[in-house]
Scaffold this active site. Sequence first.
Site, PDB file in Angstrom:
ATOM      1  N   CYS A 118       0.950  -1.201   0.096  1.00  0.00           N
ATOM      2  CA  CYS A 118       0.044   0.076  -0.005  1.00  0.00           C
ATOM      3  C   CYS A 118       0.880   1.349  -0.042  1.00  0.00           C
ATOM      4  O   CYS A 118       1.591   1.265   0.905  1.00  0.00           O
ATOM      5  CB  CYS A 118      -0.830  -0.036   1.102  1.00  0.00           C
ATOM      6  SG  CYS A 118      -2.097   1.427   1.392  1.00  0.00           S
ATOM      7  N   CYS A 128       0.369   4.561   0.745  1.00  0.00           N
ATOM      8  CA  CYS A 128       0.041   5.594   1.427  1.00  0.00           C
ATOM      9  C   CYS A 128       1.123   6.426   1.776  1.00  0.00           C
ATOM     10  O   CYS A 128       1.176   7.608   1.731  1.00  0.00           O
ATOM     11  CB  CYS A 128      -0.917   5.077   2.766  1.00  0.00           C
ATOM     12  SG  CYS A 128      -2.265   4.442   2.394  1.00  0.00           S
ATOM     13  N   ASP A 131      18.660  42.780  -4.925  1.00  0.00           N
ATOM     14  CA  ASP A 131      18.811  44.257  -5.164  1.00  0.00           C
ATOM     15  C   ASP A 131      19.482  45.042  -3.993  1.00  0.00           C
ATOM     16  O   ASP A 131      19.351  44.462  -2.821  1.00  0.00           O
ATOM     17  CB  ASP A 131      17.349  44.717  -5.210  1.00  0.00           C
ATOM     18  CG  ASP A 131      17.208  46.059  -5.225  1.00  0.00           C
ATOM     19  OD1 ASP A 131      17.817  46.993  -6.048  1.00  0.00           O
ATOM     20  OD2 ASP A 131      16.210  46.706  -4.498  1.00  0.00           O
ATOM     21  N   THR A 156      18.831  48.798  -2.748  1.00  0.00           N
ATOM     22  CA  THR A 156      18.137  49.850  -1.623  1.00  0.00           C
ATOM     23  C   THR A 156      16.821  48.912  -1.461  1.00  0.00           C
ATOM     24  O   THR A 156      16.142  48.691  -2.204  1.00  0.00           O
ATOM     25  CB  THR A 156      17.794  51.005  -2.741  1.00  0.00           C
ATOM     26  OG1 THR A 156      19.105  51.657  -3.008  1.00  0.00           O
ATOM     27  CG2 THR A 156      16.854  51.908  -1.871  1.00  0.00           C
ATOM     28  N   ASP A 182      12.670  44.391  -4.397  1.00  0.00           N
ATOM     29  CA  ASP A 182      11.458  44.916  -3.761  1.00  0.00           C
ATOM     30  C   ASP A 182      10.925  46.041  -4.709  1.00  0.00           C
ATOM     31  O   ASP A 182       9.684  46.511  -4.411  1.00  0.00           O
ATOM     32  CB  ASP A 182      11.745  45.604  -2.544  1.00  0.00           C
ATOM     33  CG  ASP A 182      12.723  47.174  -2.617  1.00  0.00           C
ATOM     34  OD1 ASP A 182      13.630  46.815  -3.334  1.00  0.00           O
ATOM     35  OD2 ASP A 182      12.364  47.939  -2.025  1.00  0.00           O
ATOM     36  N   ASP A 225       1.964   0.069   7.158  1.00  0.00           N
ATOM     37  CA  ASP A 225       1.124   0.662   6.484  1.00  0.00           C
ATOM     38  C   ASP A 225       0.669   2.046   7.475  1.00  0.00           C
ATOM     39  O   ASP A 225       1.143   3.102   7.379  1.00  0.00           O
ATOM     40  CB  ASP A 225      -0.291  -0.048   6.251  1.00  0.00           C
ATOM     41  CG  ASP A 225      -1.191   0.945   5.456  1.00  0.00           C
ATOM     42  OD1 ASP A 225      -0.571   1.849   4.638  1.00  0.00           O
ATOM     43  OD2 ASP A 225      -2.409   0.574   5.558  1.00  0.00           O
TER      44      ASP A 225
END
Length: 383
Positions: free
Chosen positions: A19, A21, A63, A65, A277, A365
């Site tokens: 199984c 899962c 960036d 500033t 930003d 399981d």
Amino acid sequence: GVTQSTAIVYGLTLIVLACPCAFVIATPVSVVSSITAAAREGIVITGGVHLETLADATVALFDKTGTVTTGVLSVTDVVGFDGTDPTEVLAVAAAIESDSTHPIARAIWAAGDAAGLQLRAPTAVESTTGVGIAGVVGTERYRIGKPDAFALERPASVTPLDTAAIDGPVERIDRDVVAPLEAAGKTVVLLADAGGPVGAVALADTPRPDAAETIAALGRSGLGTTALLTGDNERAAAAIAAAAGIDTVHAGLLPDEKLALVEAYQADGATVVMFGDGVNDAPALAAADVGVAMGARGTDIAIDAADITLLDDGFAQTGRLRRLAVATRRVIRQNIGAALLVKALLAVGVPFGLVPIWAAVLIGDAGMTIAVTSNALRLRSVS
């Protein structure tokens, strides 16, 4: 020999162990746990794939500033060229910048307002992203922009602005105005009329207090290269990069040049994360493998272009984000590896009668399903 009933039990036990899962939920439960943990810290992640990509990132681009620096600029020097009154330089510059939301514009306007200057309303204002702004004050049209946007001539003389509203008097500069200011790590913009530059305004910004520590932590996490991308001058950018511990500086960039740099790193095989930003950063944020917007000060365009948004203003969140991404990848591998190992060991023991069917159910399981879920929940404590 094995009886028919025993063979059926063995077969059912192997079916239970087969199984999937635990395998099925190993990745999504880890990703959801990470995204939830990030959201509690003010980090909005638009998809689990961005976490996985961030964990694999080899290059971080920043960036300047508002990202690496506080973004709170202040005017430090105002000078007039060839007899131009420096107070008039500040008054005109503040008037033209009055409606702009750029950090430089806000700082110039604030300096003019603090000095008690009567600011005239500008007309025909036009802004060129990454270059500068222009407008009509009175009857004269002025431009404000980076020094390299002008065909500069050395002014015959300059007059400094001496006012308590600025940080004290500035030293008289008899020759080249721009270079000494930039050498001091300041950002310089020029004011020009139809005849050329009539004055200069210098502004200072400072790295965020946690910038150096955070960038050092990013390096320890496996990022091979850090670089600063800015439209500012080389000297000011180099001063900020040195203070923050950033490896490489790319200065004087327009938005399309930032985009080109991102693509150049990617062409060299790097997985790029971009932090920014502003409007100038939006193309680079969109093109990067992972774009991270500084949401507290960031523009709507930058936030829309990014994959991840930091809602708080703390730069340290970038370090936590990287650690969370690396931890998520590690937990996913742990979950899949543990589920595979336990199921394989139990399956090997089935033909020898060592694994009853209840053990397959409780350990192989349901047990592994609970185990991978519990392991994923540990991601909430990553700091």
